[in-house]
Scaffold this motif. Structure first.
Motif, short mmCIF file in Angstrom:
data_model
loop_
_atom_site.label_atom_id
_atom_site.label_comp_id
_atom_site.label_asym_id
_atom_site.label_seq_id
_atom_site.Cartn_x
_atom_site.Cartn_y
_atom_site.Cartn_z
N LEU A 1 53.43 -16.84 -1.75
CA LEU A 1 53.44 -17.07 -2.84
C LEU A 1 54.49 -17.36 -4.10
O LEU A 1 54.61 -18.04 -4.98
N THR A 2 55.12 -15.75 -4.28
CA THR A 2 56.13 -14.83 -5.08
C THR A 2 56.92 -15.59 -4.26
O THR A 2 57.57 -16.63 -5.38
N LEU B 1 50.05 -19.03 -9.55
CA LEU B 1 50.12 -21.13 -9.33
C LEU B 1 50.00 -21.52 -10.80
O LEU B 1 50.18 -22.36 -10.86
N LEU C 1 49.90 -13.26 1.63
CA LEU C 1 49.57 -14.35 0.35
C LEU C 1 50.44 -14.55 -1.30
O LEU C 1 50.68 -15.40 -0.82
N SER C 2 49.87 -13.24 -1.74
CA SER C 2 50.72 -13.05 -2.65
C SER C 2 51.69 -13.18 -2.69
O SER C 2 52.19 -13.50 -3.43
N SER D 1 47.73 -14.02 -8.03
CA SER D 1 48.10 -15.22 -7.47
C SER D 1 47.47 -16.73 -8.05
O SER D 1 47.91 -17.48 -8.31
N GLN E 1 53.28 -21.63 -11.59
CA GLN E 1 53.93 -22.82 -11.00
C GLN E 1 53.65 -24.26 -11.79
O GLN E 1 54.30 -24.78 -11.29
N VAL F 1 57.57 -19.85 -5.09
CA VAL F 1 57.16 -20.22 -6.77
C VAL F 1 59.56 -19.60 -6.69
O VAL F 1 59.75 -20.18 -7.63
#
Length: 91
Positions: free
Chosen positions: A80-81, A19, A76-77, A15, A22, A84
Motif C-alpha cells: 500500500l505504501t 488510505l 499489505l502495508s 494502513s 490517498q 501511494v
C-alpha cells in the motif's frame, strides 16, 4: 520487542491512515465516488485498529496464531505504501 498483537494493530492504523491520505490527495480530478470509497475503507480500517487498541484483553498474544496474520498485514502495508508513493510521484 513489540508484541504480535500490537504490531498488527499498528499496521491496521497505519494502513487506514495511508488510505485516508490517498483519498485526500489522490482524487483531485473530481472522481468523488472513488474518493468516498477509499475514505470509507480507510475509516473502517482505522476503526478496526482503534477497537483493537481499546480491547487488548480480547486479543490473544500467541505468536503461533499471529504469524501468518502479522506477515500478511505487514506485506499489505508495504504494498500500500509503494502504491501511494508511486501515485504521488506520477501525479
Amino acid at each position: 520487542m513489540i508484541a504480535p498483537a500490537r504490531f498488527v494493530t499498528a499496521c491496521f492504523l497505519y494502513s487506514g491512515t495511508i488510505l485516508l491520505i490517498q483519498a485526500a490527495i489522490g482524487f483531485r480530478d473530481g472522481s468523488a465516488i472513488g474518493a468516498i470509497a477509499l475514505a470509507g475503507t480507510g475509516l473502517a480500517i482505522v476503526a478496526t485498529g482503534i477497537l483493537r487498541l481499546r480491547n487488548p484483553a480480547l486479543e490473544a498474544d500467541n505468536p503461533a496464531t499471529y504469524g501468518p496474520l502479522a506477515y500478511g498485514i505487514a506485506a499489505l502495508s508495504l504494498m500500500l505504501t509503494v502504491l501511494v508513493l508511486v501515485q504521488i510521484l506520477v501525479l
